[in-house]
Design a protein around this motif. Sequence first.
Motif, PDB file in Angstrom:
ATOM      1  N   ASP A 121       7.417   6.158   9.464  1.00 10.52           N
ATOM      2  CA  ASP A 121       8.721   6.571   8.947  1.00 10.52           C
ATOM      3  C   ASP A 121       8.915   6.277   7.471  1.00 10.52           C
ATOM      4  N   GLN A 122       8.370   5.153   7.020  1.00 17.00           N
ATOM      5  CA  GLN A 122       8.533   4.772   5.621  1.00 17.00           C
ATOM      6  C   GLN A 122       7.921   5.843   4.716  1.00 17.00           C
ATOM      7  N   LEU A 123       6.700   6.268   5.046  1.00 19.65           N
ATOM      8  CA  LEU A 123       6.041   7.284   4.232  1.00 19.65           C
ATOM      9  C   LEU A 123       6.721   8.636   4.414  1.00 19.65           C
ATOM     10  N   LYS A 158       0.836  -1.219   0.000  1.00 21.44           N
ATOM     11  CA  LYS A 158       0.000   0.000   0.000  1.00 21.44           C
ATOM     12  C   LYS A 158       0.867   1.264   0.000  1.00 21.44           C
ATOM     13  N   THR A 159       1.797   1.325   0.954  1.00 19.25           N
ATOM     14  CA  THR A 159       2.617   2.535   1.081  1.00 19.25           C
ATOM     15  C   THR A 159       3.478   2.735  -0.171  1.00 19.25           C
ATOM     16  N   THR A 160       4.036   1.642  -0.669  1.00 21.60           N
ATOM     17  CA  THR A 160       4.885   1.748  -1.859  1.00 21.60           C
ATOM     18  C   THR A 160       4.073   2.224  -3.058  1.00 21.60           C
ATOM     19  N   TYR A 172      -1.161   1.583  14.751  1.00 25.78           N
ATOM     20  CA  TYR A 172      -0.964   0.218  15.237  1.00 25.78           C
ATOM     21  C   TYR A 172       0.502  -0.120  15.407  1.00 25.78           C
ATOM     22  N   ARG A 173       1.315   0.372  14.473  1.00 27.24           N
ATOM     23  CA  ARG A 173       2.730   0.033  14.549  1.00 27.24           C
ATOM     24  C   ARG A 173       3.518   1.294  14.857  1.00 27.24           C
ATOM     25  N   ILE A 174       4.180   1.299  16.002  1.00 29.92           N
ATOM     26  CA  ILE A 174       4.989   2.466  16.348  1.00 29.92           C
ATOM     27  C   ILE A 174       6.085   2.591  15.288  1.00 29.92           C
ATOM     28  N   VAL A 229      -4.115   8.950   0.924  1.00 36.13           N
ATOM     29  CA  VAL A 229      -4.219   8.510   2.317  1.00 36.13           C
ATOM     30  C   VAL A 229      -3.733   7.068   2.464  1.00 36.13           C
ATOM     31  N   ASP A 230      -2.729   6.887   3.293  1.00 33.98           N
ATOM     32  CA  ASP A 230      -2.188   5.551   3.565  1.00 33.98           C
ATOM     33  C   ASP A 230      -2.825   5.041   4.857  1.00 33.98           C
ATOM     34  N   THR A 231      -3.019   3.756   4.939  1.00 31.26           N
ATOM     35  CA  THR A 231      -3.562   3.189   6.177  1.00 31.26           C
ATOM     36  C   THR A 231      -2.622   2.083   6.637  1.00 31.26           C
ATOM     37  N   ALA A 232      -2.616   1.834   7.928  1.00 32.53           N
ATOM     38  CA  ALA A 232      -1.797   0.725   8.425  1.00 32.53           C
ATOM     39  C   ALA A 232      -2.442  -0.547   7.932  1.00 32.53           C
TER      40      ALA A 232
HETATM   41 MG   LIG Z   1       2.326   0.602   4.832  1.00 33.41          MG
END
Ligand SMILES: [Mg+2]
Length: 371
Positions: free
Chosen positions: A224-226, A191-193, A218-220, A261-264
């Motif tokens: 950072d990736q985005l 998704k993020t990529t 959800y993930r601390i 919009v990115d989602t976990a």
């Molecule tokens: Mg992602």
Amino acid sequence: MKIRKYLASDMKEGLVRVKKDLGRDAVILHSRRVRRRGIRGFFTPRQMEIIAAVDTKPKDASLNNGAMLQRFIEKDKEMSVLTEELESLKSKVMELSAVATVNDQDEGKEKTVTRKKSSAYWRTYLEHHDLDPALLEEIFVEAESDAAGPGRMSHAKMADILKEKAAGKIICTNGCNSRTQVFIGPTGVGKTTTLAKLAARLSLQDNEKVGLITIDHYRIGAVDQLRAYSEIMELPLEVVMAPQDLFKVMMRLEECDRILVDTAGRSTGNKDQLEDLVSYIDMLLPADIHLVISATTRRQDVSYIAESFKKLKYNRLVVTKLDETNAYGTVMNSSYYTRMPLVYLADGQRVPEDLKLASELDVAGLLWRTG
Ligand SMILES: [Mg+2]
Ligand SMILES: Nc1nc2c(ncn2[C@@H]2O[C@H](COP(=O)(O)OP(=O)(O)O)[C@@H](O)[C@H]2O)c(=O)[nH]1
């Protein structure tokens, strides 16, 4: 520019891998300690996650990151024309070799076979792509009805009819319609990529003002990736931790033509996590909501994902990781199970190169693609 993520036991090992993979000019965009996924993560030492990048073009001091990405996009356009030509040649060779195989078996007999035999030949071939059996049946019923009549037929001709019928079973749609583009789907599907690839295209190719939002608590550190991508592309990024914050954030991005919009990643089986996202999605409507599915997903899982994510009101599909499989049935199955139009196909980790708009004929053609 190549951007890669690495997992290593420590920084030293990570740097060796980065250097080996990306060369001496690689730069570290980000690093952090992460736990392995699942229960094993609690019993094994944390790993070092490193995001590194390298310029794949000769250095030119007058170019900023944006200009460099722009160059890649232009190069990508030239490459995609060549790739299309190659794909078409590959598929012709494949069809011809299919005919040759049967003719070899029939030694010296005519270069055509009965329609029934050709149909059976392609049925076996297409079954390897893990197409849904009901979908496969629909395609064959229609193809056989078109091909009915006296006489014989080459495998290549039968393949053309099947391809046309397969193409008729999918709907593709072009690009972005809404100002807000949301990406949902299981964890790790890309998704993020995909969002980063699209952000690069919209901002650099189409000159749109793009703003990024990530809904992720959800993930601390998952932001950072985005954040790394947003910094490279010089795009504003907002992190939203509660649905009521969305309004404020949207106001801050008021100037943007497009909001991605990115989602976990939500675990498909976790109803609470999915339910939680519904309240965010409701506030973002109207929007294009892309369900992202990896091409490596098994048929039964695609059907489960299509059903579980329905409550998030997705209205479009993206299939990623086409480069990681030789069975392309997932693309057609995703469209069949969700009844939603397919927008993008992703076939690699490179940002922004490995993303293309899907077309019905391309998707059907995938089934005849070799290696
Ligand atoms: Mg992602
Ligand atoms: N081979 C391949 N890898 C991909 C593709 N898209 C994403 N990835 C990789 O899949 C991993 C997870 O991607 P990410 O965007 O973080 O997934 P997310 O959890 O859905 O946001 C990363 O290592 C990506 O580089 C693709 O089309 N092909």
